[in-house]
Enzyme design. Structure first.
Site, short mmCIF file in Angstrom:
data_model
loop_
_atom_site.label_atom_id
_atom_site.label_comp_id
_atom_site.label_asym_id
_atom_site.label_seq_id
_atom_site.Cartn_x
_atom_site.Cartn_y
_atom_site.Cartn_z
N GLY A 1 -7.91 3.84 10.48
CA GLY A 1 -8.50 2.54 10.16
C GLY A 1 -8.48 2.17 8.69
N THR A 2 -7.76 2.93 7.86
CA THR A 2 -7.74 2.62 6.43
C THR A 2 -7.16 1.23 6.16
OG1 THR A 2 -5.69 3.88 6.28
CG2 THR A 2 -7.70 4.98 5.57
N GLY A 3 -6.07 0.89 6.85
CA GLY A 3 -5.45 -0.41 6.63
C GLY A 3 -6.34 -1.57 7.04
N CYS A 4 -6.96 -1.43 8.20
CA CYS A 4 -7.90 -2.46 8.68
C CYS A 4 -9.06 -2.62 7.71
CB CYS A 4 -8.45 -2.07 10.06
SG CYS A 4 -7.21 -1.83 11.34
N THR B 1 -8.01 9.41 8.15
CA THR B 1 -7.59 8.14 7.55
C THR B 1 -7.44 7.03 8.60
OG1 THR B 1 -5.28 8.87 7.74
CG2 THR B 1 -6.39 9.25 5.63
N LYS C 1 0.84 -1.20 0.00
CA LYS C 1 0.00 0.00 0.00
C LYS C 1 0.88 1.25 0.00
CE LYS C 1 -1.85 -1.43 3.72
NZ LYS C 1 -2.63 -1.66 4.95
#
Length: 271
Positions: A211-214, A209, A175
């Site tokens: 929690g974007t990865g989760c 942003t 990412k």
């Protein structure tokens, strides 16, 4: 309609933007039934992590077994795992069951900079869990920790992805949201069979942003549970998180959460 079931093994975010809460919201929006195993409870909001309280490894294992013994789980993801002990226990219990698609989001550091993974746990992640992974979804800082290399250029992103493939993962999506030298958000996918592509979307200038990865990893898990191919699941998850960021909720005074229902609302409008 046959209901698809997904499992998330992760920490709890009391602020609701990341962790188990984000995962279950994402599953729900994709019409996938979400089950969970908590690895830790965090006292957390948009301003940061104020406390981390891990669950005993026996409790984590008991939760995973309770779900897998009863439900026909079609895909599983891991998020915040906290310790080497918990990581090793999860890897051991997952091996007791027939393989299912496993998405590993190697959560290490919160948006505010707080560590969510103990240092000795990194080696356990590399040795025990990543070899079981269908796909690993690191951001740039996480990939630097996993590979031991500095990642700045596109070539270094590709090199790091190959190192993670070398750890045993079937695929990696790198990412690009932490890069500050580009005008677009570029995610690079590669798998152990040599297929690769880059997904590019416009850069969104926002502080919201959290929690974007989760959320991205949960969407990927949800699409895999529904039977999507890995490349298609990655592409659709990229769209899911893009519209979630574009349509931010503007709540909280720090790094606010993304909009988990933006994707399904967009699909309704398109139909």
């Amino acid at each position: 309609m046959t209901v698809k079931v997904a499992l998330t093994i992760a920490g709890s975010d009391s602020g609701g933007g990341a962790g188990i809460q984000a995962d279950l919201k994402t599953f729900q929006e994709l019409e996938v039934f979400g089950t969970s195993a908590l690895t830790a409870v965090t006292a957390q909001n948009t301003q940061g992590v104020h406390g981390v309280y891990p669950v005993a490894k026996e409790g984590v294992v008991a939760q995973v077994r309770a779900v897998l013994d009863d439900f026909d789980v079609k895909a599983c993801k891991t998020g915040m795992l906290f310790s080497a002990e918990i990581i090793t226990a999860i890897a051991t219990v997952l091996k007791e069951y027939p393989p299912i698609p496993l998405v590993i989001d190697p959560v290490m550091i919160a948006k505010g900079g707080q560590s969510l993974l103990q240092q000795e746990a990194i080696q356990a992640l590399k040795d025990h869990l990543i070899p079981l992974a269908t796909i690993v979804t690191p951001n740039i800082p996480e990939a630097e920790v996993l590979t031991g290399m500095k990642i700045v250029t596109d070539e270094e992103i590709q090199q790091a992805a190959q190192i993670i493939i070398g750890l045993g993962a079937k695929a990696v999506v790198m990412k690009g949201g932490h890069r500050n030298d580009v005008l677009e958000a570029k995610d690079y996918y590669v798998d152990c069979e040599g297929q690769s592509f880059t997904l590019t979307t416009p850069w969104i200038h926002t502080k919201d942003t959290h929690g974007t990865g989760c959320t991205f990893a949960a969407a990927l898990t949800g699409f895999l549970a529904k039977g999507c191919s890995l490349p298609d699941a990655v592409a659709e998850s990229k769209q899911f998180i893009q519209v979630a960021i574009e349509n931010g909720l503007r709540i909280g005074s720090g790094h606010g959460p993304t909009n988990h229902w933006a994707y399904s609302k967009l699909k309704q409008e398109m139909n």
